[in-house]
Design a protein around this motif. Structure first.
Motif, mmCIF file in Angstrom:
data_model
loop_
_atom_site.group_PDB
_atom_site.id
_atom_site.type_symbol
_atom_site.label_atom_id
_atom_site.label_comp_id
_atom_site.label_asym_id
_atom_site.label_seq_id
_atom_site.Cartn_x
_atom_site.Cartn_y
_atom_site.Cartn_z
ATOM 1 N N ASP A 95 24.379 52.030 26.652
ATOM 2 C CA ASP A 95 25.263 52.442 27.738
ATOM 3 C C ASP A 95 25.900 53.777 27.371
ATOM 4 N N ILE A 96 25.847 54.718 28.313
ATOM 5 C CA ILE A 96 26.389 56.054 28.082
ATOM 6 C C ILE A 96 27.452 56.349 29.129
ATOM 7 N N ILE A 98 29.927 59.013 30.674
ATOM 8 C CA ILE A 98 29.968 60.472 30.675
ATOM 9 C C ILE A 98 30.876 61.026 31.772
ATOM 10 N N ALA A 105 28.809 65.564 26.682
ATOM 11 C CA ALA A 105 27.839 64.874 27.531
ATOM 12 C C ALA A 105 26.541 65.676 27.594
ATOM 13 N N ILE A 108 24.625 65.213 24.311
ATOM 14 C CA ILE A 108 23.883 63.948 24.296
ATOM 15 C C ILE A 108 22.573 64.090 25.061
ATOM 16 N N GLU A 109 22.665 64.684 26.258
ATOM 17 C CA GLU A 109 21.463 64.803 27.096
ATOM 18 C C GLU A 109 20.409 65.680 26.434
ATOM 19 N N VAL A 127 18.672 51.607 29.272
ATOM 20 C CA VAL A 127 19.738 52.610 29.239
ATOM 21 C C VAL A 127 20.435 52.650 30.590
ATOM 22 N N TYR A 129 23.607 54.775 32.599
ATOM 23 C CA TYR A 129 24.606 55.846 32.631
ATOM 24 C C TYR A 129 25.787 55.399 33.483
ATOM 25 N N VAL A 237 28.747 56.419 23.533
ATOM 26 C CA VAL A 237 27.400 55.855 23.552
ATOM 27 C C VAL A 237 27.465 54.505 22.859
ATOM 28 N N GLN A 243 29.566 50.983 19.198
ATOM 29 C CA GLN A 243 29.679 52.421 19.438
ATOM 30 C C GLN A 243 28.929 53.223 18.377
ATOM 31 N N LEU A 248 26.346 63.536 17.704
ATOM 32 C CA LEU A 248 25.743 63.505 19.031
ATOM 33 C C LEU A 248 24.574 64.483 19.141
#
Length: 276
Positions: A95-96, A98, A105, A108-109, A127, A129, A237, A243, A248
Motif C-alpha cells: 500500500d502506497i 501519496i 512520492a 517512489i514512482e 499494490v 495507491y 509504503v 512500513q 525510497l
C-alpha cells in the motif's frame, strides 16, 4: 539689534523644522494607511478566494468514487481481467499513501514502482495507491494536492485501466512546492493522454474533492499498523502492514525488505503447520 535678528532667525528655523517634521509625519501616516489598505485588500482577496473555491466544495455532497478497494486503487483490479497475472497463493500486499505534490512520492514512482510493477506482473505482490490531499496549502492557493487526487478518482471511476498511466504521469512531472501546479485543463489533458478521455466536467468541477477530504481525514486519523502515522512530505509504503523505512530511492534495499517479509511469512507458516 543683532540679538533680535539672531532670535528671529532661530525662530524661523524652528518654525521651518516644525513644518518639515509635520510633513514627514503626514507622509508616514499616509504610507502606513496605504500599506494597511493593501494588507486589508490582500486579506479580503484571500478570503474571497477561499469563499469562492473552498466553501462551495465543503458544502457539496460527497460523491463516492467507483472501482476502489477501501480508500485505495487496487492496481490489479484496473487491469482487464483477461490480462491479469496469475497470483501467488499469498502475495505481499503493498500500500502506497501519496500526495501528488510530495517530492518523495515522485522518488517512489521513479525508483521503487518499476520493481513493484514487475513483481505485480509476476503475481508476487498486489499494490494499492491511496491518493491523498496532505499538502493543499503548498501550491500558492491552487489546492493542487486536492485537485490532482480528485482527478485521479475521476480516472479510476470512469477509466480504471488508465489509472496506472495517469498516476505515473503526475508523479513523473511534479510541480515545485510553492507553485500553482498544473491547471484543471492540464489535468484533463494528462488524463486523455493516459487513455481516459471525456473527463472535463468531472475534473474541472472537482467532483471528488469532498471525498478526497474525507479519505485524507480517515488516513491521517487512523492508526496504521507498524507506522508512525502519515506525514505530509513523506509518503508511506507498507508491505503486509509493515512500513518500509529504507531509502525510497534504493530498489535493492526495498527488495531486501520484501525478501525478509517473504522469509518471515514462510517460516511463520511452517511453524504454524508444525504446531498443529
Amino acid at each position: 539689534m543683532s540679538n533680535d535678528v539672531s532670535n528671529e532667525r532661530r525662530d524661523a528655523v524652528r518654525e521651518k523644522a516644525k513644518k518639515v517634521t509635520a510633513r514627514i509625519r503626514r507622509r508616514k501616516i499616509a504610507r502606513r494607511a496605504a500599506i494597511t489598505v493593501v494588507i486589508i485588500a490582500a486579506v479580503a482577496a484571500a478570503g474571497w478566494w477561499v469563499w469562492k473555491t473552498v466553501t462551495p466544495e465543503l458544502d457539496r455532497p460527497v460523491v463516492e468514487p467507483k472501482n476502489l478497494t477501501g480508500d485505495g486503487v487496487d492496481i490489479l483490479s484496473t487491469i482487464p481481467e483477461a490480462e491479469r497475472p496469475e497470483m501467488d497463493e499469498n502475495p505481499i500486499a503493498i500500500d502506497i499513501y501519496i500526495d501528488y505534490m510530495a517530492p518523495d512520492a515522485g522518488v517512489i514512482e521513479q525508483n521503487l514502482a518499476p520493481q513493484i510493477y514487475e513483481l505485480l506482473d509476476e503475481g508476487v505482490v498486489t499494490v494499492a495507491y491511496h491518493p491523498l490531499s496532505l499538502m493543499p496549502n503548498e501550491s500558492n492557493g491552487s489546492q493542487y494536492s486536492t485537485r490532482a487526487a480528485a482527478a485521479a478518482m475521476c480516472v479510476v471511476s470512469e477509466h480504471p485501466e488508465a489509472f496506472r498511466a495517469f498516476n505515473t504521469a503526475l508523479l513523473s512531472a511534479q510541480p515545485e512546492i510553492g507553485t500553482e501546479g498544473p491547471t484543471d485543463e492540464d489535468l484533463v489533458a494528462v488524463a486523455a493522454d493516459a487513455g481516459a478521455p471525456g473527463l472535463h466536467e468531472c475534473i474541472t468541477e472537482h467532483t471528488y474533492a469532498p471525498w478526497i477530504g474525507e479519505a485524507t481525514t480517515r488516513a491521517t486519523e487512523s492508526d496504521l499498523p507498524e507506522t508512525d502515522g502519515i506525514r505530509a512530505t513523506q509518503p508511506i509504503v507498507l508491505a503486509d502492514h509493515q512500513q518500509y523505512e529504507g531509502g525510497l530511492d534504493d530498489p535493492a534495499d526495498f527488495s531486501q525488505f520484501l525478501l525478509t517479509l517473504q522469509s518471515e511469512q514462510y517460516y511463520g507458516d511452517v511453524d504454524s503447520g508444525d504446531s498443529e
